[in-house]
Design an enzyme around this catalytic site. Structure first.
Site, PDB file in Angstrom:
ATOM      1  N   SER A 129      11.504   4.839   6.807  1.00 33.12           N
ATOM      2  CA  SER A 129      10.305   5.609   7.222  1.00 33.12           C
ATOM      3  C   SER A 129       9.178   4.829   7.757  1.00 33.12           C
ATOM      4  CB  SER A 129      10.102   6.293   5.958  1.00 33.12           C
ATOM      5  OG  SER A 129       9.580   5.573   4.732  1.00 33.12           O
ATOM      6  N   LYS A 166       1.332   1.187   4.804  1.00 30.27           N
ATOM      7  CA  LYS A 166       1.830   2.439   5.276  1.00 30.27           C
ATOM      8  C   LYS A 166       1.088   3.722   4.576  1.00 30.27           C
ATOM      9  CE  LYS A 166       6.259   4.262   4.621  1.00 30.27           C
ATOM     10  NZ  LYS A 166       7.563   3.797   3.702  1.00 30.27           N
ATOM     11  N   SER A 188      13.647   1.877   3.705  1.00 35.59           N
ATOM     12  CA  SER A 188      12.348   2.045   4.735  1.00 35.59           C
ATOM     13  C   SER A 188      11.480   0.988   5.085  1.00 35.59           C
ATOM     14  CB  SER A 188      11.748   3.094   3.740  1.00 35.59           C
ATOM     15  OG  SER A 188      12.123   4.532   4.076  1.00 35.59           O
TER      16      SER A 188
END
Lengths: 99, 502
Positions: B166, B91, B190
């Site tokens: 996210s 990420k 997330s």
């Protein structure tokens, strides 16, 4: 009743150093009002004598030996800066002309 | 195992369908090279990325070099570890030396970090091959990737729907077989919510069990890196690689991560005799779609057939978790994001020689941050300001204490708590962007564990309207192994969920 006014949002934007446009102010004022009215529900909880939690890890005073550690080379640190002068971060003027 | 399960665990001609455990074993045994595995995934990325947009940066050359290095170490007789040579996507909230790291924001566009996050360093040390950086909502604020400054990612199950957020890029990459493993970060859900809506496994470790060093801070008391995978065992293997104490993170717990891999393997045997599953009374009937509730009910039923018993527990303050979170996280964010001032890194706007530092800073932040980030900065600034602090931030911190006490009481009666991961299946793009609070509801069931600090995992448990549903298993602090055992047991009975061909 609104929880927050447009003028208050403008003040917050200034405090947060966000040069928001008038259009943004209109949008944010309404949205923040909805959010604030929702999160205000925390006030329903009777918690006067409850201690606050700032962190879930019960650690205090994490110490290490006071020994010099290697750090990043200056050129690596400055490489990502928007503007550099004389091996330092260059910033726009800090004081107003009249000061 | 179901037919789908066998396919995902290999052997299959297509290496991108293999599990990480199987890839690691085959690479270690010399049956396939790390380079072949990496090339297969780079080819897959080239074939589907235009439609999925899981990544913000693909480092093909770096990945191939890392893979060759694993191959030459193995050829020289060195052990390469259970995930040596296995590709992983990271990420874009974790800094990677010399590799663009944007956090999904214009304010960090084109920035090259000067160091690696601890999690990234541990991936490299374990021989994993980093394919690139995955898309995310800007600064990890959002539940759909629609708040990424670089456009959303698309759910491989249905490209007209969100992949969660996210960490939607990490989940989409894994679901779409662009990577067998990915790293996410979980502040309010997330990792878990994208896992649920893409049919992947996503685990939030105990807070402090994985290092935050090099994780671009959103809410420091909540941010937790963790694994994303297609199987529970793979998630556990990755968790074991990245977890453990880090002297560079002062909130790192000075104890080893429990043996999550052994727990996952134990769970896969399908025996949960004596395990007490707690059902949170207050979650019943609160906001979940009927199809989600039904799939979760069936999953719990399946777990009882493996020997688990169900107990009802009461967590009366969970209903205040969402409002408390949306005061605490924005407050911390308003402070953390003050570092983006256009001085030391990233964007600078309007520095024409006439404007003051404050003017340049304000212009930079207004142009560099997207709307959700600005909303949260202002919300946090408000909650922390004189006159409102006690009623908002202070009160939210007290509620946080009460939520932790609810967990403690529940774990006296139950070994783990089970609930839906998220109230709704993957929704169509645009469905929740006009009213920001509607987006926040995606985190309804995930937030309590963040406030408490305990671990929680989302494991695929069924389908609703043809879209995946996740079961969330929450465990006590530093009992991460328990959630892996239960999740693996569920997986052994319901199988894996594979999206249609892209």
């Amino acid at each position: 009743m609104a929880a927050i006014s447009r003028a208050e949002v403008a003040h917050l934007a200034h405090l947060a150093r966000l040069a928001v446009t008038d259009e943004e102010l209109d949008t944010f004022a309404g949205q923040l009002d909805v959010i604030l009215q929702s999160v205000a529900r925390v006030g329903e909880v009777a918690a006067d004598d409850i201690p606050p939690t700032s962190h879930s890890v019960p650690l205090t005073n994490v110490l290490r030996e006071d020994v010099v550690q290697p750090c990043l080379p200056r050129e690596d640190v400055l490489a990502g800066a928007p503007d550099v002068a004389e091996d330092r971060f260059r910033v726009p003027r800090i004081l107003d002309e009249e000061e | 195992m179901t037919e789908q399960g066998n396919r995902a665990a290999g052997p299959d001609a297509d290496l991108t369908r293999w599990s990480a455990a199987e890839l690691g074993r085959a690479i270690g045994a010399g049956e396939v090279s790390a380079e072949e595995v990496t090339r297969a995934h780079l080819d897959r990325i080239a074939a589907v990325e235009a439609r999925v947009h899981a990544s913000l940066h693909v480092d093909g050359e770096g990945a191939l070099a890392a893979a060759r290095s694993v191959d030459s170490r193995r050829a020289a007789g060195q052990a390469v570890g259970p995930l040596g040579g296995v590709p992983v996507a990271v990420k874009d909230v974790l800094v990677t030396r010399g590799i663009p790291t944007t956090c999904g924001s214009r304010i960090l566009e084109n920035w090259l970090p000067p160091y690696d996050a601890t999690v990234v360093e541990r991936l490299r040390d374990a021989g994993l091959v980093m394919l690139g950086k995955t898309n995310m909502d800007e600064f990890a604020m959002g539940s759909s990737t629609e708040y990424s400054a670089f456009g959303p990612s698309y759910n491989p199950w249905d490209l007209s729907r969100i992949p969660g957020g996210s960490g939607g890029g990490s989940a989409a990459a894994v679901a779409g077989c662009e990577a067998p493993l990915a790293i996410g970060t979980d502040t309010g859900g997330s990792i878990r919510q994208p896992g649920a809506v893409t049919g992947t496994v996503g685990a939030k470790p105990t807070y402090g069990g994985t290092s935050r060093y090099g994780l671009i801070a959103f809410s420091s008391s909540l941010d937790t890196p963790g694994p994303v995978a297609r199987t529970v065992e793979d998630a556990a293997l990755l968790h074991a690689v990245i977890g453990g104490p880090d002297p560079r993170d002062s909130t790192s717990i000075p104890a080893p991560v429990p043996d999550v891999v052994a727990a996952a393997r134990q769970g896969a045997s399908g025996d949960l005799t004596g395990v007490r599953l707690g059902l949170v009374k207050e979650f019943a009937g609160e906001g979940a779609e009927p199809g989600v509730s039904a799939a979760v009910r069936d999953a719990i039923e399946a777990l009882t057939k493996l020997g688990a018993e169900v107990v009802e527990v009461s967590c009366p303050h969970f209903r205040y978790a969402l409002p408390a979170y949306y005061l605490i996280a924005p407050s911390e964010c308003s402070s953390n994001l003050a570092r983006f001032d256009g001085v030391r890194y990233g964007l600078r706007v309007g520095d024409d020689g006439t404007r003051s530092l404050e003017e340049v800073m304000s212009l930079t932040r207004d142009r560099g941050f997207g709307p959700e980030v600005k909303r949260r900065i202002m919300l946090g600034t408000y909650a922390l300001s004189a006159g409102y602090y006690d009623a908002y931030y202070g009160q939210a911190q007290k509620v946080r204490t009460l939520i932790s006490r609810d967990f403690a009481a529940a774990f006296a009666a139950a070994d783990v708590l089970v609930a839906p991961t998220t109230p709704f299946v993957a929704f169509p793009f645009g469905a929740r962007t006009s009213d920001p609070y509607q987006m926040y509801l995606a985190d309804l069931y995930t937030i309590p564990s963040n406030l408490y600090g305990g671990p929680a995992i989302s494991v695929p448990c069924g389908l609703s309207e043809g879209l995946p549903v996740g079961l969330q298993v929450m465990a006590p602090t530093m009992a991460d192994d328990r959630m892996y055992r239960v999740a693996a047991a569920l997986e052994s009975t319901v199988g894996l969920f594979t999206p249609p061909e892209l």
